[in-house]
Design an enzyme around this catalytic site. Structure first.
Site, mmCIF file in Angstrom:
data_model
loop_
_atom_site.group_PDB
_atom_site.id
_atom_site.type_symbol
_atom_site.label_atom_id
_atom_site.label_comp_id
_atom_site.label_asym_id
_atom_site.label_seq_id
_atom_site.Cartn_x
_atom_site.Cartn_y
_atom_site.Cartn_z
ATOM 1 N N SER A 18 -66.253 29.671 -47.010
ATOM 2 C CA SER A 18 -65.913 28.670 -48.027
ATOM 3 C C SER A 18 -66.415 29.157 -49.371
ATOM 4 O O SER A 18 -66.597 30.365 -49.586
ATOM 5 C CB SER A 18 -66.516 27.305 -47.655
ATOM 6 N N ASN A 19 -66.625 28.244 -50.316
ATOM 7 C CA ASN A 19 -67.125 28.599 -51.643
ATOM 8 C C ASN A 19 -68.026 27.481 -52.149
ATOM 9 O O ASN A 19 -68.280 26.508 -51.440
ATOM 10 C CB ASN A 19 -65.965 28.877 -52.603
ATOM 11 N N ASP A 20 -68.488 27.614 -53.378
ATOM 12 C CA ASP A 20 -69.508 26.695 -53.903
ATOM 13 C C ASP A 20 -68.954 25.414 -54.516
ATOM 14 O O ASP A 20 -69.719 24.602 -55.041
ATOM 15 C CB ASP A 20 -70.361 27.404 -54.969
ATOM 16 N N ALA B 77 -60.964 24.301 -55.045
ATOM 17 C CA ALA B 77 -61.150 25.752 -54.994
ATOM 18 C C ALA B 77 -60.660 26.211 -53.626
ATOM 19 O O ALA B 77 -61.399 26.182 -52.632
ATOM 20 C CB ALA B 77 -62.617 26.104 -55.194
#
Length: 407
Positions: A212-214, A279
């Site tokens: 995943s991402n932040d 995102a």
């Protein structure tokens, strides 16, 4: 912001939940509202008028005949002063009185003179709440145009579980803010359907691990909240479950980019605005494991996963675009304007909201952001660092070409 300067009348009746209204008044004052409290004699048996006076910074009205100001009839003056009224806790007694036009003490008398929006927040024993007479009275009040919250289900004062608890104070404040928004802000999105994606998508490696991402989803949630404040019906498609319920925002929890794409397509044809603030992961694991992966060799230091491209949701929507206004987000770490302009053209978006996520204190996981809004018509609007909810209002102001003071 939305409550700043708003004049809110808080009317209290005699229920055990009366003590919770202290926090409601405190939160409203903290958010900039002016608050005046009115209490029935029964309410004063549960909490002191002095307490409410100190918290509200205003005299508390209890006695119908306590007419200290000769130039005003107090209950009419109070009703005329209010921009919005909250009746909490609303007992079965006061609900019955208001539904049938009975005025025999200060709160019921004043309620009949109130012409501004009213929020009624029931709180009582579950058996009382379920009684046919109470339910009939609630239906009458809804038909009369009052806003009615449902009580929560939980542990009651009587010592057992049931439906009748006063909703959480945060939920009441959110409802008040939503009602206030229709007073404070132009309803430029009234009857418009808006899709908003939020948060980083999740691509499973196995049942317990993922890529995943932040992205926290905060900017997308702020866009959804403000769109609802402007009158829109919002479909919020997100991987994040940590946001409160907002009136007119229908939340759909997803994980992967593919799930997000499928959910967006369900609503896309009827949508007027689409805000792609999520995102979205560019890649996913080609063959995620059904069971948790184990180490096969303690000495091995390399693990290889085959990745495949996810669908480019924004580009696909740009190709399918008909009447929709398509708003993309470009979170970059370098050459922000170059990449944002390129993304706007390649994906056939109408607007691109660009920000530099490498800057400390803004962007991912922050409550603040700084963006540049780029329009297909060549318009460029640079906005300084500000709270994401305030920023959402500014973005909607630019996109709709309407003056919206979100400060």
């Amino acid at each position: 912001m939305v409550l700043t300067g708003l004049r809110i009348g808080v009317m209290m009746t005699g229920g055990i939940a009366a003590y919770k209204i202290t926090e409601l008044v405190r939160q409203l004052i903290k958010k900039g509202a002016q608050v005046r409290v009115m209490m029935t004699e029964s309410a004063t048996q549960f909490i002191s008028p002095l307490t409410m006076q100190v918290l509200s910074r205003s005299n508390v009205i209890v006695d119908t005949f306590d007419e200290n100001e000769a130039e005003h009839v107090q209950h009419i003056h109070y009703a005329d002063w209010c921009d919005l009224v909250v009746l909490a806790p609303a007992t079965a007694n006061i609900i019955g009185k208001l539904a049938n036009g009975i005025a025999d003490e200060i709160v019921s008398t004043t309620l009949l003179a109130v012409t501004c929006p009213k929020l009624i927040v029931p709180a009582m024993n579950s058996h009382m709440y379920d009684h046919p007479a109470v339910q009939r009275n609630i239906e009458v009040l809804i038909q009369d145009g009052n806003h009615m919250m449902e009580p929560d289900t939980g542990f009651l004062a009587e010592g057992y579980e049931g439906k009748g608890r006063l909703p959480e104070i945060e939920a009441i404040v959110i409802q008040i803010e939503s009602m206030a928004a229709s007073i404070v802000y132009p309803q430029v999105l009234q009857d418009q359907k808006v899709i908003i994606t939020a948060g980083g998508t999740i691509e499973r490696v196995d049942p317990v691990r993922y890529i995943s991402n932040d992205s926290s989803g905060k900017m997308g949630f702020a866009m959804a909240r403000f769109a609802a404040w402007l009158g829109a019906e919002v479909e919020l498609i997100t991987s994040k479950a940590n946001f409160p319920t907002i009136p007119k925002v229908n939340a759909h929890l997803i994980e992967s980019a593919s799930e997000m794409y499928e959910k967006v397509l369900l609503f896309y044809e009827d949508a007027d605005y689409v805000v792609m603030s999520a995102a979205v992961s560019d890649y996913r694991v080609a063959n995620p494991a059904d069971q948790k992966l184990k180490k096969k060799n303690q000495n091995s230091q390399k693990v290889v996963w085959e990745l495949v491209e996810n669908p480019d949701i924004l580009a696909s929507l740009g190709q399918k675009k008909d009447k929709q206004v398509l708003i993309g987000f470009a979170a970059e770490t370098q050459d922000v304007m170059k990449y944002a302009h390129d993304k706007l053209e390649r994906k056939n978006a109408d607007w691109m909201v660009a920000n530099d996520v490498s800057e400390a204190g803004i962007g991912f996981n922050s409550d603040q952001n700084k963006v540049t809004i780029i329009g297909r018509d060549g318009r460029i609007e640079r906005l300084p660092v500000m709270d994401k909810l305030v920023l959402a209002g500014r973005i909607w102001s630019v996109v709709t070409n309407q003056e919206i003071d979100s400060e």
